[in-house]
Design an enzyme around this catalytic site. Sequence first.
Site, PDB file in Angstrom:
ATOM      1  N   HIS A 269      35.617  96.406  -5.190  1.00  7.14           N
ATOM      2  CA  HIS A 269      34.715  95.241  -5.259  1.00  7.14           C
ATOM      3  C   HIS A 269      33.596  95.367  -4.233  1.00  7.14           C
ATOM      4  O   HIS A 269      33.718  96.102  -3.250  1.00  7.14           O
ATOM      5  CB  HIS A 269      35.483  93.937  -4.994  1.00  7.14           C
ATOM      6  CG  HIS A 269      36.228  93.422  -6.191  1.00  7.14           C
ATOM      7  ND1 HIS A 269      37.512  93.828  -6.489  1.00  7.14           N
ATOM      8  CD2 HIS A 269      35.874  92.551  -7.166  1.00  7.14           C
ATOM      9  CE1 HIS A 269      37.911  93.220  -7.590  1.00  7.14           C
ATOM     10  NE2 HIS A 269      36.936  92.436  -8.033  1.00  7.14           N
TER      11      HIS A 269
ATOM     12  N   LYS B 196      33.222  90.623  -0.672  1.00  6.70           N
ATOM     13  CA  LYS B 196      34.502  90.010  -1.059  1.00  6.70           C
ATOM     14  C   LYS B 196      35.428  89.937   0.155  1.00  6.70           C
ATOM     15  O   LYS B 196      35.577  90.909   0.896  1.00  6.70           O
ATOM     16  CB  LYS B 196      35.151  90.821  -2.192  1.00  6.70           C
ATOM     17  CG  LYS B 196      36.378  90.148  -2.774  1.00  6.70           C
ATOM     18  CD  LYS B 196      36.803  90.797  -4.084  1.00  6.70           C
ATOM     19  CE  LYS B 196      38.111  90.250  -4.616  1.00  6.70           C
ATOM     20  NZ  LYS B 196      38.038  88.837  -5.004  1.00  6.70           N
TER      21      LYS B 196
ATOM     22  N   ALA C 223      42.678  79.765 -16.560  1.00  2.40           N
ATOM     23  CA  ALA C 223      42.820  81.203 -16.324  1.00  2.40           C
ATOM     24  C   ALA C 223      42.125  81.552 -15.017  1.00  2.40           C
ATOM     25  O   ALA C 223      41.055  81.023 -14.728  1.00  2.40           O
ATOM     26  CB  ALA C 223      42.201  82.006 -17.470  1.00  2.40           C
TER      27      ALA C 223
ATOM     28  N   GLY D 171      38.509  77.068 -14.534  1.00  2.68           N
ATOM     29  CA  GLY D 171      38.372  78.420 -13.996  1.00  2.68           C
ATOM     30  C   GLY D 171      38.549  78.485 -12.491  1.00  2.68           C
ATOM     31  O   GLY D 171      38.638  79.569 -11.926  1.00  2.68           O
TER      32      GLY D 171
ATOM     33  N   ARG E 200      29.138  68.249  -6.162  1.00  6.35           N
ATOM     34  CA  ARG E 200      29.571  67.235  -5.192  1.00  6.35           C
ATOM     35  C   ARG E 200      28.389  66.475  -4.611  1.00  6.35           C
ATOM     36  O   ARG E 200      27.245  66.964  -4.616  1.00  6.35           O
ATOM     37  CB  ARG E 200      30.457  67.855  -4.124  1.00  6.35           C
ATOM     38  CG  ARG E 200      29.767  68.817  -3.242  1.00  6.35           C
ATOM     39  CD  ARG E 200      30.792  69.633  -2.487  1.00  6.35           C
ATOM     40  NE  ARG E 200      30.157  70.878  -2.128  1.00  6.35           N
ATOM     41  CZ  ARG E 200      29.896  71.253  -0.896  1.00  6.35           C
ATOM     42  NH1 ARG E 200      30.274  70.520   0.111  1.00  6.35           N
ATOM     43  NH2 ARG E 200      29.265  72.373  -0.647  1.00  6.35           N
TER      44      ARG E 200
ATOM     45  N   MET F 209      28.935  80.412 -10.456  1.00  7.27           N
ATOM     46  CA  MET F 209      29.443  80.368 -11.823  1.00  7.27           C
ATOM     47  C   MET F 209      28.805  79.233 -12.606  1.00  7.27           C
ATOM     48  O   MET F 209      28.495  79.374 -13.788  1.00  7.27           O
ATOM     49  CB  MET F 209      30.975  80.204 -11.815  1.00  7.27           C
ATOM     50  CG  MET F 209      31.749  81.485 -11.624  1.00  7.27           C
ATOM     51  SD  MET F 209      31.350  82.736 -12.859  1.00  7.27           S
ATOM     52  CE  MET F 209      31.777  81.894 -14.366  1.00  7.27           C
TER      53      MET F 209
ATOM     54  N   GLY G 112      42.757  89.054  -6.498  1.00 14.43           N
ATOM     55  CA  GLY G 112      43.734  88.234  -7.229  1.00 14.43           C
ATOM     56  C   GLY G 112      44.046  88.845  -8.585  1.00 14.43           C
ATOM     57  O   GLY G 112      45.185  88.783  -9.063  1.00 14.43           O
ATOM     58  N   THR G 113      43.041  89.457  -9.201  1.00 11.46           N
ATOM     59  CA  THR G 113      43.254  90.063 -10.526  1.00 11.46           C
ATOM     60  C   THR G 113      44.208  91.254 -10.426  1.00 11.46           C
ATOM     61  O   THR G 113      45.119  91.402 -11.252  1.00 11.46           O
ATOM     62  CB  THR G 113      41.900  90.485 -11.130  1.00 11.46           C
ATOM     63  OG1 THR G 113      41.111  89.311 -11.274  1.00 11.46           O
ATOM     64  CG2 THR G 113      42.066  91.167 -12.466  1.00 11.46           C
TER      65      THR G 113
HETATM   66  P1  NAD Z   1      30.475  78.571  -5.539  1.00 11.18           P
HETATM   67  O1  NAD Z   1      30.939  78.259  -4.154  1.00 11.18           O
HETATM   68  O2  NAD Z   1      29.208  79.317  -5.739  1.00 11.18           O
HETATM   69  O3  NAD Z   1      30.357  77.194  -6.395  1.00 11.18           O
HETATM   70  C1  NAD Z   1      31.254  76.133  -6.328  1.00 11.18           C
HETATM   71  C2  NAD Z   1      30.485  74.864  -6.678  1.00 11.18           C
HETATM   72  O4  NAD Z   1      31.427  73.775  -6.790  1.00 11.18           O
HETATM   73  C3  NAD Z   1      29.475  74.467  -5.577  1.00 11.18           C
HETATM   74  O5  NAD Z   1      28.219  74.169  -6.165  1.00 11.18           O
HETATM   75  C4  NAD Z   1      30.109  73.236  -4.954  1.00 11.18           C
HETATM   76  O6  NAD Z   1      29.145  72.331  -4.416  1.00 11.18           O
HETATM   77  C5  NAD Z   1      30.839  72.648  -6.153  1.00 11.18           C
HETATM   78  N1  NAD Z   1      31.839  71.672  -5.773  1.00 11.18           N
HETATM   79  C6  NAD Z   1      32.632  71.645  -4.662  1.00 11.18           C
HETATM   80  N2  NAD Z   1      33.378  70.543  -4.643  1.00 11.18           N
HETATM   81  C7  NAD Z   1      33.064  69.847  -5.751  1.00 11.18           C
HETATM   82  C8  NAD Z   1      33.494  68.600  -6.273  1.00 11.18           C
HETATM   83  N3  NAD Z   1      34.390  67.853  -5.634  1.00 11.18           N
HETATM   84  N4  NAD Z   1      32.963  68.182  -7.458  1.00 11.18           N
HETATM   85  C9  NAD Z   1      32.041  68.914  -8.107  1.00 11.18           C
HETATM   86  N5  NAD Z   1      31.586  70.108  -7.636  1.00 11.18           N
HETATM   87  C10 NAD Z   1      32.088  70.550  -6.479  1.00 11.18           C
HETATM   88  O7  NAD Z   1      31.685  79.325  -6.229  1.00 11.18           O
HETATM   89  P2  NAD Z   1      31.671  80.222  -7.551  1.00 11.18           P
HETATM   90  O8  NAD Z   1      31.522  81.651  -7.201  1.00 11.18           O
HETATM   91  O9  NAD Z   1      30.747  79.621  -8.549  1.00 11.18           O
HETATM   92  O10 NAD Z   1      33.178  80.009  -8.046  1.00 11.18           O
HETATM   93  C11 NAD Z   1      33.666  78.723  -8.358  1.00 11.18           C
HETATM   94  C12 NAD Z   1      35.160  78.812  -8.650  1.00 11.18           C
HETATM   95  O11 NAD Z   1      35.370  79.620  -9.818  1.00 11.18           O
HETATM   96  C13 NAD Z   1      35.963  79.492  -7.541  1.00 11.18           C
HETATM   97  O12 NAD Z   1      37.221  78.877  -7.452  1.00 11.18           O
HETATM   98  C14 NAD Z   1      36.083  80.926  -8.008  1.00 11.18           C
HETATM   99  O13 NAD Z   1      37.178  81.608  -7.461  1.00 11.18           O
HETATM  100  C15 NAD Z   1      36.270  80.667  -9.482  1.00 11.18           C
HETATM  101  N6  NAD Z   1      35.983  81.797 -10.368  1.00 11.18           N
HETATM  102  C16 NAD Z   1      36.815  81.959 -11.421  1.00 11.18           C
HETATM  103  C17 NAD Z   1      36.594  82.941 -12.342  1.00 11.18           C
HETATM  104  C18 NAD Z   1      37.495  83.041 -13.538  1.00 11.18           C
HETATM  105  O14 NAD Z   1      37.290  83.914 -14.404  1.00 11.18           O
HETATM  106  N7  NAD Z   1      38.498  82.157 -13.656  1.00 11.18           N
HETATM  107  C19 NAD Z   1      35.504  83.828 -12.192  1.00 11.18           C
HETATM  108  C20 NAD Z   1      34.643  83.645 -11.104  1.00 11.18           C
HETATM  109  C21 NAD Z   1      34.891  82.614 -10.192  1.00 11.18           C
END
Ligand code: NAD
Length: 272
Positions: free
Chosen positions: A157, A161, A124, A100, A39, A17, A167-168
């Site tokens: 999906h 997954k 959200a 997010g 991180r 994301m 969750g949605t």
């Molecule tokens: P991902 O695992 O590809 O990316 C997560 C990133 O966060 C990684 O680069 C990781 O190194 C980083 N991270 C971890 N700990 C950290 C910290 N302490 N500080 C800074 N960065 C840190 O995951 P993703 O697919 O990109 O999804 C990320 C989050 O967004 C998940 O919780 C996912 O469920 C959520 N998400 C939400 C929506 C929405 O519409 N709300 C949509 C898609 C994904």
Amino acid sequence: MTDRFVSVVIVGARGRMGKTLLRAVLDSDDMTLAGAVDRTESPGMGEDAARLCGMPDSGVFLTDELRPPRGSIVVDFSLPGATDLNIARCVELGVPLVLGTTGITPETRELLKRAGKEIPIVSAANFSVGITLLTQFAAMAARALGPEFDTEIFELHHRHKRDAPSGTALRIGKAIAQATERNFEDVAVRARNTTETQRTAAEIGISALRGGDSAGEHTILFLGEGERLEFSHRATDRGIFARGALRAARWLVGRPAGLYDMADVLGLPRRA
Ligand code: NAD
């Protein structure tokens, strides 16, 4: 930079994301990238953040510390372990937050509520504009149709997954249950495998299919005598979540403190 630019700091910048958000911000003509955080152990620390998404250098470097400049907005799509600290940092610096990250704990939810008294936050679990509308339409329809219509939710999906149902789908089910004064956990039927049990009128059935590369499909069926109503949403690209989150970031500019959701961003009533 002029005032019409929305200045954004992306947390979780190396993630799926995060990169989608980076590209969307760098591509936009009304946003500017003010920071990119991931991180400490992440590769690419100190490098130009634009390289993460294959864009020309931006002059913003990937860092492991969230220090949003005054006037910026933090967009956090990282992991639940990071959320508490990020909320605290935004409150400390008086910077609005778009959150997010999913899977946050009840304690973090409480922290969010308290933080919402001090800064504006949009949180959200699904930032898709379409899913936000779908959830509201489904709740509205369930209330209007009444108990003569059986409710079934279907979701599909990609093969990678892990969680099912999505969750949605669960959130849509909860919204329908709430709109019709049912307790979701009492009426949700997540899978059927029986030779003798019929469905009850109050049931909300949820079926999950997995396979291929689908970014997510959700359909709610209201099945009555002689008619059937269906609401469907099909995602073809995770860019929809990034666009929704950036729409929320734009909406937060100048907003008073509060804990908002995507329905607020879209100007929809809290109870459709
Ligand atoms: P991902 O695992 O590809 O990316 C997560 C990133 O966060 C990684 O680069 C990781 O190194 C980083 N991270 C971890 N700990 C950290 C910290 N302490 N500080 C800074 N960065 C840190 O995951 P993703 O697919 O990109 O999804 C990320 C989050 O967004 C998940 O919780 C996912 O469920 C959520 N998400 C939400 C929506 C929405 O519409 N709300 C949509 C898609 C994904």
